[in-house]
Every structure is written in structure tokens, then in C-alpha cells.
Design a protein around this motif. Structure first.
Motif, PDB file in Angstrom:
ATOM      1  N   ALA A 165       0.904  -1.121  -0.162  1.00  0.00           N
ATOM      2  CA  ALA A 165      -0.181   0.117   0.146  1.00  0.00           C
ATOM      3  C   ALA A 165       0.872   1.833  -0.079  1.00  0.00           C
ATOM      4  O   ALA A 165       2.080   0.792   0.079  1.00  0.00           O
ATOM      5  N   GLU A 209       0.790   3.310  -2.246  1.00  0.00           N
ATOM      6  CA  GLU A 209       0.918   3.922  -3.831  1.00  0.00           C
ATOM      7  C   GLU A 209       0.052   2.687  -4.770  1.00  0.00           C
ATOM      8  O   GLU A 209      -0.069   1.712  -4.288  1.00  0.00           O
ATOM      9  N   ASP A 221      -2.365  -6.317  -2.939  1.00  0.00           N
ATOM     10  CA  ASP A 221      -2.362  -4.463  -3.369  1.00  0.00           C
ATOM     11  C   ASP A 221      -3.834  -4.559  -2.424  1.00  0.00           C
ATOM     12  O   ASP A 221      -4.834  -4.676  -1.783  1.00  0.00           O
ATOM     13  N   HIS A 222      -3.614  -3.308  -1.454  1.00  0.00           N
ATOM     14  CA  HIS A 222      -4.478  -2.426  -0.630  1.00  0.00           C
ATOM     15  C   HIS A 222      -4.680  -1.504  -0.770  1.00  0.00           C
ATOM     16  O   HIS A 222      -3.545  -0.741  -0.480  1.00  0.00           O
ATOM     17  N   TRP A 223      -5.733  -0.705  -0.081  1.00  0.00           N
ATOM     18  CA  TRP A 223      -5.908   1.212  -0.291  1.00  0.00           C
ATOM     19  C   TRP A 223      -6.810   1.327   1.065  1.00  0.00           C
ATOM     20  O   TRP A 223      -7.487   0.630   1.097  1.00  0.00           O
ATOM     21  N   ARG A 282      -4.864  10.779  -7.871  1.00  0.00           N
ATOM     22  CA  ARG A 282      -5.780  11.358  -7.240  1.00  0.00           C
ATOM     23  C   ARG A 282      -6.249  12.618  -8.222  1.00  0.00           C
ATOM     24  O   ARG A 282      -5.800  12.756  -9.825  1.00  0.00           O
ATOM     25  N   ASN A 293       2.496  10.984  -4.749  1.00  0.00           N
ATOM     26  CA  ASN A 293       3.200   9.383  -3.550  1.00  0.00           C
ATOM     27  C   ASN A 293       4.353   9.408  -4.205  1.00  0.00           C
ATOM     28  O   ASN A 293       4.436   8.767  -5.378  1.00  0.00           O
TER      29      ASN A 293
HETATM   30  P1  AMP Z   1      -1.262   8.141   2.856  1.00  0.00           P
HETATM   31  O1  AMP Z   1      -2.295   9.127   3.617  1.00  0.00           O
HETATM   32  O2  AMP Z   1       0.015   9.106   2.780  1.00  0.00           O
HETATM   33  O3  AMP Z   1      -1.485   6.166   3.065  1.00  0.00           O
HETATM   34  O4  AMP Z   1      -1.667   8.436   1.131  1.00  0.00           O
HETATM   35  C1  AMP Z   1      -3.120   8.447   0.703  1.00  0.00           C
HETATM   36  C2  AMP Z   1      -3.703   8.621  -0.925  1.00  0.00           C
HETATM   37  O5  AMP Z   1      -1.928   7.405  -1.471  1.00  0.00           O
HETATM   38  C3  AMP Z   1      -4.522   7.564  -1.768  1.00  0.00           C
HETATM   39  O6  AMP Z   1      -5.694   8.345  -1.370  1.00  0.00           O
HETATM   40  C4  AMP Z   1      -4.107   6.863  -2.136  1.00  0.00           C
HETATM   41  O7  AMP Z   1      -3.950   8.400  -3.373  1.00  0.00           O
HETATM   42  C5  AMP Z   1      -2.884   6.421  -2.274  1.00  0.00           C
HETATM   43  N1  AMP Z   1      -2.750   5.185  -1.856  1.00  0.00           N
HETATM   44  C6  AMP Z   1      -2.092   4.698  -0.736  1.00  0.00           C
HETATM   45  N2  AMP Z   1      -2.381   3.045  -1.197  1.00  0.00           N
HETATM   46  C7  AMP Z   1      -3.127   3.169  -2.046  1.00  0.00           C
HETATM   47  C8  AMP Z   1      -2.927   1.926  -3.075  1.00  0.00           C
HETATM   48  N3  AMP Z   1      -2.749   1.028  -2.663  1.00  0.00           N
HETATM   49  N4  AMP Z   1      -3.088   2.436  -4.589  1.00  0.00           N
HETATM   50  C9  AMP Z   1      -3.612   3.286  -5.290  1.00  0.00           C
HETATM   51  N5  AMP Z   1      -3.176   4.096  -4.326  1.00  0.00           N
HETATM   52  C10 AMP Z   1      -3.198   3.777  -2.769  1.00  0.00           C
END
Ligand code: AMP
Ligand code: COA
Length: 628
Positions: A362, A364, A384-386, A490, A496
Motif C-alpha cells: 500500500a 501508492e 495490494d490494498h488501499w 488523485r 505519492n
Molecule cells: P497516505 O495518506 O499517505 O496513506 O496516502 C493516501 C493516498 O495514497 C491515497 O489517497 C491514494 O492516492 C494513495 N494510495 C495509497 N494506497 C494505494 C493503493 N493501494 N493504490 C492506489 N493508491 C494508493
């Protein structure tokens, strides 16, 4: 194992109260909550607990004091240290006593600017123990960024160390701390500094105190019960301006959600070893180096090193095998860094992966190529996780621990139980499968997610204003016909860089402040290693100094104002910026050109010849946009 995800997800929707009250039973409460969600009181609003008690003391009380809580593995200092739950309790209680001795109590803020060492964890948990609110600032930020956070959080005490060790570099922290405090309007009462053997920092009387001396004189402090909705910490993250957003995390929802995620996403419970290779300065570090593994009585690995160069591209695999790591979490950029050094994964095959069961990514977007490479060589699920700082724990994932083995490279998986997603068009209308739009989450957000921004509730509300009933994530993407969520990028100017969240808007503010610069734009361009890197375009004022000296000055300015982590290395001095007739900079067009794409001239452009100059600039540039 049958896939329990669909039933679990359905339960979280059809019986939200029951679902989260059940989850809350994994936590030891001083006063158990009677309700999960209450519109006016928030999550578990009438509950009382102590997060440090739940992360530390209760495991000792249950007879597990001898179990290893923390493994500090620092290839950069050649140190491996095992800290038991009993030792952790002692260290944290005494660190809490040290803070209490400085007058720190419930609700007071403590800023922690420290490297990846055990004392940083002790400091965070010590704050939680006495109900104080910690605010950890990542070491890669420069003094002005630290100063902004100090002025906003207004801490009584700042805790720091004499240095950080970044790969082969030793970075003295005290000069940065002094410079930050000199800039601040807020005066901290006390700086407590841990002297590390590599650098001896000067202490300024009467403000500064030596950590070890203060600790030796301190009495252990007991856990103070706090309300579930009292803040545990403030973590600043990049927004779209130079002012960072102070995400406030509440004690109760955070403890419940993190404990749930360990059991149901990461498959980690008592006695298991979990490693999140991040930094405590980021949300991943807060949640998955410090709190979550300890809340469930697992062992957490605290790694002070880099994926490569400390000493080589096998360091991750060695650490996994050495400590019996069961689940591993890192950023795609780290895998890309390893792959660059060891394309055939020779070190991985030589060292092996021990007991490892899964790799989570995670921070990006995980590009399919990186996932395929990691899966091919590890022969493990690479998931992958978000999620985001605002949320505090995963929102889109394949719930591995629930037996959900479905994965699709390029997608972050499915909505995690508790989260309800929608893809909206610009007017807020829900879109159907495969249609790209804004990724939004229905309100209320689940436990653990932010419910305000420190000192700025209005800015918090803005994230819920565009689409009533939804939280606007700032990410764009789509949900495919099988239900997989795909995050594509975004919708704002956040980028990122090597998994670090940064604002190009903030970098623009810094570049624009240079006296030589008439106007500028900073965009994120694709980078094979870091995912994205910033690139600046500056129009120089007539008669002002130009050329390499100015380029270097701009790079230096961003480094000293924002920090080395910004990694702005490319600055183009240009005649003009491509703009629409109404004066809007065509950033998306610029980004495509810098990424080597062919771009048609937008009909709204003010002066098409400007775009031709950019086409010439990027003609022959490589994929990283590294034009001359
Ligand atoms: P942060 O607050 O530093 O964790 O960043 C969050 C942002 O990172 C998210 O809004 C996404 O734009 C990006 N992000 C985090 N994880 C992922 C992922 N697995 N896939 C795509 N974008 C991600
Ligand atoms: N303290 C001080 N400086 C720091 C720092 C810290 N904690 N972290 C990074 N920096 C500095 C680095 O020394 C470097 O400085 P330099 O320009 O003088 O070389 C700069 O900030 C950029 O650092 P970084 O982004 O780490 O780039 P890198 O080229 O040194 O390493 C990677 C590249 C991919 C190996 C590295 O970024 C990495 O390990 N990324 C994983 C990120 C991660 O875990 N993110 C958390 C989200 S899950």
C-alpha cells in the motif's frame, strides 16, 4: 478455508451495530460502550478505555509478559534487540512518568521527532498511557515543516533524538529541532533528547533535558482511562496547500478497527510476528508498526533500514526469515527498488521467506508488473490494498484472513467490511460498473477513521461537502463488473513519491516565493522507482538571474523548506506556462507531455506555440520525463 468475506461484508451493512459491538469485545474497556455508532457522540461514545493498557499491560496481566512485543532490527547500527511485553510495560510506564513529571497530562500534546528506534514507540505509548496526544513528525521533513506542526499542535514537550540514521548517512536532528523552534510562535516548555552513540547533541539549558537522566529520575505512571472519542494522536498529512492537515485519531474506534483488521485482513493474532516496513512518521507506521500488532498481542518488527543498501537487496528477506515474520507489509516502491538491484531475485531465492504467508502492499498504486514479479518469485499472495491517513486502516483489500483469495493485479481489491463505496460523477451521481469517477465512501465512516482535523473542523467538513452523504477520498477510479475496485490516481495535486504523500501545490508555493520566479507549476511525473516524482517549471522574471544557479537554488529551497523526502530534482526554466484563455495552467497536459505521451492541443489553450515548446523540450525524453 471457505471465503467468509461476502457474509462478513453483508453483516457489516445489515447489522452495523451488532458487527462493531462484537468487534469491540476484543478490547478491554474501563467502561464498555453501550452503542457502537451514535450520530452525536461518534463511535463507542460512552465507552472508556486506555489504548496503552490494551496494547501493553493487558498482555502482561494475562501472563504473557515474557512474550516478545517488539523486535528492533537495525542493520544500519548492527543491532537486534528483543523487547518483551513486560520490558515494554516498564519502559513505557517510566517514559510516561517522565512526561508526567514535566506536567504533561490528559489532552496535552507531545511532538515526537524521532528515528526508527524503540524509544519512539515508548514515547508514543507513554503519551497514550497518560491520555496525552502525540504528534509524530516524519524525520524526512525539514525544520519549517516541523515548525508548522509545532505551532498547530502547541505541544508542552518535544521529544527527539540526537540523530537519525538514513542508509549510509547520519542526520543530526538537534540543529533541525533548534531551527524549527526558532521559527515557531509557540514555545515548548521542554525538549527531551535521547543521545544516540553516533552523534552527541548540545543541550540548551534550561529548556533541554537529557532523556536518560530524566528517565532515571522518573516514577512509573499508571494508565489513565479516557473516553473512546478522546484523541489518541494527531498526524499531519499533505493537503492541497502548504498547510498540513492534522488528522485526529480517537482512542476507541482506532483500537477496535485495528484489532479487527489484524484478525480479518492480515491473519495475525497473539504470538504471531508481523512486520510493516514503513516509518513511524507515517500512518502505516502508527497503525501497523505500533498499535495494531500490540493490540492483538503479536510481535512487531521495528526495522531501521532501507530495502536496498542496508546492506543489500536481500535485507527484507533476511529480516523475514530471521524473525519468523508471518505477514509482511511494504510499499510497491520498495519492491521496485529491490527488483532494480536484484532483477532475478537471486537473494530472495538464496535466503528464502521462512514462515511468510502473504505480502501486503500500500501507499501508492501497485503496478501489475511489480505484483507479478513479487508473486512469481515469492510464490505467495501479494495483496495490494488501499487506504489513507484520514482513514487509519485499510478500506479496500482482499481480506486474506477471511479466506478471500480473489485478486486482480491493478485493483486494490474489494471494500473492507465497514466501508461502503460509490463511484460518483462530478455532480455526485453514482456511476455504474466500469465507469470512472470520484471514489467516495458513504458516511458515517467506520470506526478508526478521522472525525475532525485538529484546529480546523471547517477544512474537515470540506471533504464531506462536495457530495452530501459521502466522504470525498480525492482519488479517482472505477469498480469493475466483478466488484474489484481500481484506484487510478488523485483528483487533486497530491502525489505519492516513494510511498510518501506530498503536495505539488505546496512545492509550487515554495518555488513561487523565489524572488527570481514570475510564475511556476509543479507536477508529478511517472518514475520507474518512486512511482512519481515532482517536476517544476518556472518562468523567470525579466532581468533576474537564471540558468543552473537558479535551478540549484530552487531544488535547495524545496529541500530546506519541505525536506529531502520531496525529492524535487528536475526544474525546467521556461518562457511561459501552457494556460487556458481563462488563465488556468494546463497541468494534466503538462503531465502527459512529461510522461512522453502524445497530446493534442486543447481547444481552450491561450497560445498553442507554448505547447510546441514543451513538445520540443520532452522530445526524446525517457519515461521519467528526464528531458535536458
Ligand atoms: P497516505 O495518506 O499517505 O496513506 O496516502 C493516501 C493516498 O495514497 C491515497 O489517497 C491514494 O492516492 C494513495 N494510495 C495509497 N494506497 C494505494 C493503493 N493501494 N493504490 C492506489 N493508491 C494508493
Ligand atoms: N529522515 C531524514 N531523511 C530522510 C528520511 C528520514 N526518516 N527518510 C528519507 N529521507 C531522505 C533520504 O535520505 C533522501 O535524501 P537524499 O536526497 O539526501 O538522498 C530523501 O529523503 C529521499 O528519500 P527516499 O524517498 O527514501 O528515497 P531514497 O532514494 O533514499 O530511497 C526507496 C528510495 C524506494 C528505497 C525508499 O524510498 C523506500 O524505502 N521507500 C519505501 C517507502 C515507505 O515505506 N513508505 C511508507 C508508506 S507505506
Amino acid at each position: 478455508m471457505p471465503n467468509q468475506y461476502p457474509a462478513t461484508y453483508d453483516k457489516s451493512r445489515s447489522d452495523r451495530e451488532g458487527f462493531w459491538l462484537d468487534a469491540a469485545e476484543t478490547i478491554e474497556w474501563d467502561v464498555a460502550p453501550s452503542k457502537a455508532w451514535d450520530e452525536s457522540r461518534g463511535w463507542f461514545g460512552d465507552g472508556m478505555l486506555n489504548s496503552c493498557y490494551n496494547a501493553v499491560d493487558r498482555h502482561v496481566a494475562a501472563g504473557h509478559g515474557d512474550r516478545t512485543a517488539v523486535i528492533y532490527d537495525s542493520p544500519v547500527t548492527d543491532t537486534i534487540r528483543h523487547i518483551s511485553y513486560a520490558e515494554l510495560q516498564d519502559q513505557v510506564a517510566r517514559t510516561a512518568g517522565m512526561l508526567a513529571g514535566e506536567g504533561v497530562g490528559k489532552g496535552d500534546r507531545v511532538v515526537i521527532y524521532m528515528p526508527m528506534i524503540p524509544e519512539t514507540l515508548f514515547a508514543m505509548l507513554a503519551c497514550a498511557r497518560i491520555g496525552a496526544i502525540h504528534s509524530v513528525v516524519f524525520g524526512g521533513f525539514a525544520a519549517p515543516e516541523l515548525a508548522k506542526r509545532i505551532d498547530d499542535a502547541q505541544p508542552k514537550v518535544l521529544m527527539t533524538a540526537s540523530c537519525g540514521v538514513e542508509g549510509s548517512k547520519t542526520i543530526p536532528y538537534k540543529p533541525l529541532v533548534n531551527a524549527a523552534l526558532d521559527r515557531c510562535k509557540h514555545a515548548v516548555d521542554r525538549v527531551i533528547l535521547l543521545q544516540r552513540p553516533m552523534v552527541e547533541a548540545g543541550l540548551s539549558a534550561p529548556r533541554d533535558r537529557d532523556w536518560n537522566e530524566a528517565l532515571a529520575a522518573a516514577q512509573p505512571a499508571e494508565c489513565v482511562p479516557v473516553s473512546a472519542t478522546d484523541p489518541l494522536y494527531i498526524l499531519y498529512t499533505s493537503g492541497t496547500t502548504g498547510t498540513p492537515k492534522g488528522v485526529v485519531r480517537e482512542n476507541g474506534g482506532h483500537a477496535v478497527a485495528l484489532a479487527w483488521s489484524m484478525a480479518n485482513i492480515y491473519h495475525i493474532g497473539e504470538g504471531d510476528v508481523f512486520w510493516a516496513a514503513s516509518d513511524v512518521g507515517w500512518v502505516v507506521g502508527h497503525s501497523y508498526i505500533v498499535y495494531a500488532p500490540l493490540l492483538v498481542g503479536a510481535t512487531t518488527v521495528l526495522f531501521e533500514g532501507k530495502p536496498v543498501g542496508t546492506p543489500d537487496a536481500g535485507t527484507f528477506w533476511r529480516t523475514i526469515v530471521r524473525h519468523g515474520v508471518k505477514t509482511f507489509f511494504t510499499a510497491p516502491t520498495a519492491i521496485r527498488a529491490i527488483r532494480k538491484e536484484d532483477p532475478e531475485a537471486k537473494l530472495l531465492h538464496l535466503i528464502g521467506l521462512g514462515d511468510l504467508q502473504a505480502i501486503f502492499l500500500a501507499g501508492e498504486r501497485a503496478d501489475p508488473d511489480t505484483i507479478h514479479w513479487a508473486e512469481e518469485h515469492s510464490r505467495l499472495p501479494v495483496i495490494d490494498h488501499w487506504w489513507q491517513t484520514e482513514l487509519g486502516w485499510p478500506a479496500i483489500a482482499s481480506c486474506f484472513a477471511l479466506g478471500d483469495t480473489r485478486r486482480k493485479a491493478g485493483s486494490a481489491g474489494f471494500p473492507v467490511p465497514g466501508y461502503r463505496f460509490a463511484v460518483l460523477d462530478d455532480a455526485g451521481k453514482p456511476l455504474g460498473p466500469e465507469q470512472t469517477g470520484q471514489i467516495a465512501i458513504e458516511t458515517p465512516l467506520p470506526p478508526g477513521c478521522y472525525r475532525t482535523l485538529w484546529n480546523n473542523p471547517e477544512r474537515y467538513r470540506q471533504s464531506f461537502a462536495a457530495f452530501p452523504g459521502y466522504y470525498e477520498t480525492g482519488d479517482a477510479g472505477h469498480i469493475d463488473s466483478e466488484g474489484f475496485v481500481h484506484i487510478m490516481g488523485r483528483t487533486d495535486d497530491i502525489i505519492n513519491v516513494a510511498g510518501h504523500r506530498l503536495s505539488t501545490g505546496q512545492m509550487e508555493e515554495i518555488v513561487a516565493a523565489r524572488p527570481e520566479v514570475a510564475e511556476c507549476a509543479v507536477i508529478g511525473v511517472d518514475d520507474a522507482l518512486k512511482g512519481m516524482i515532482p517536476m517544476a517549471f518556472a518562468v523567470v522574471k525579466a532581468g533576474a538571474e537564471s540558468g543552473d544557479a537558479l535551478r540549484d537554488a530552487i531544488v535547495g529551497e524545496v529541500r530546506s523548506e519541505l525536506g529531502p523526502v520531496a525529492a524535487l530534482k528536475q526544474v525546467h526554466l521556461v518562457r511561459a506556462l501552457p494556460k487556458t484563455r481563462s488563465g488556468k495552467i494546463l497541468r494534466a497536459t503538462l503531465r502527459k507531455l512529461a510522461n512522453g505521451e502524445t497530446v493534442a492541443t486543447p481547444p481552450t489553450i491561450e497560445d498553442p506555440s507554448v505547447l510546441d515548446e514543451y513538445r520540443a523540450l520532452f522530445a526524446g525524453s525517457d519515461a521519467d520525463g528526464a528531458a535536458a
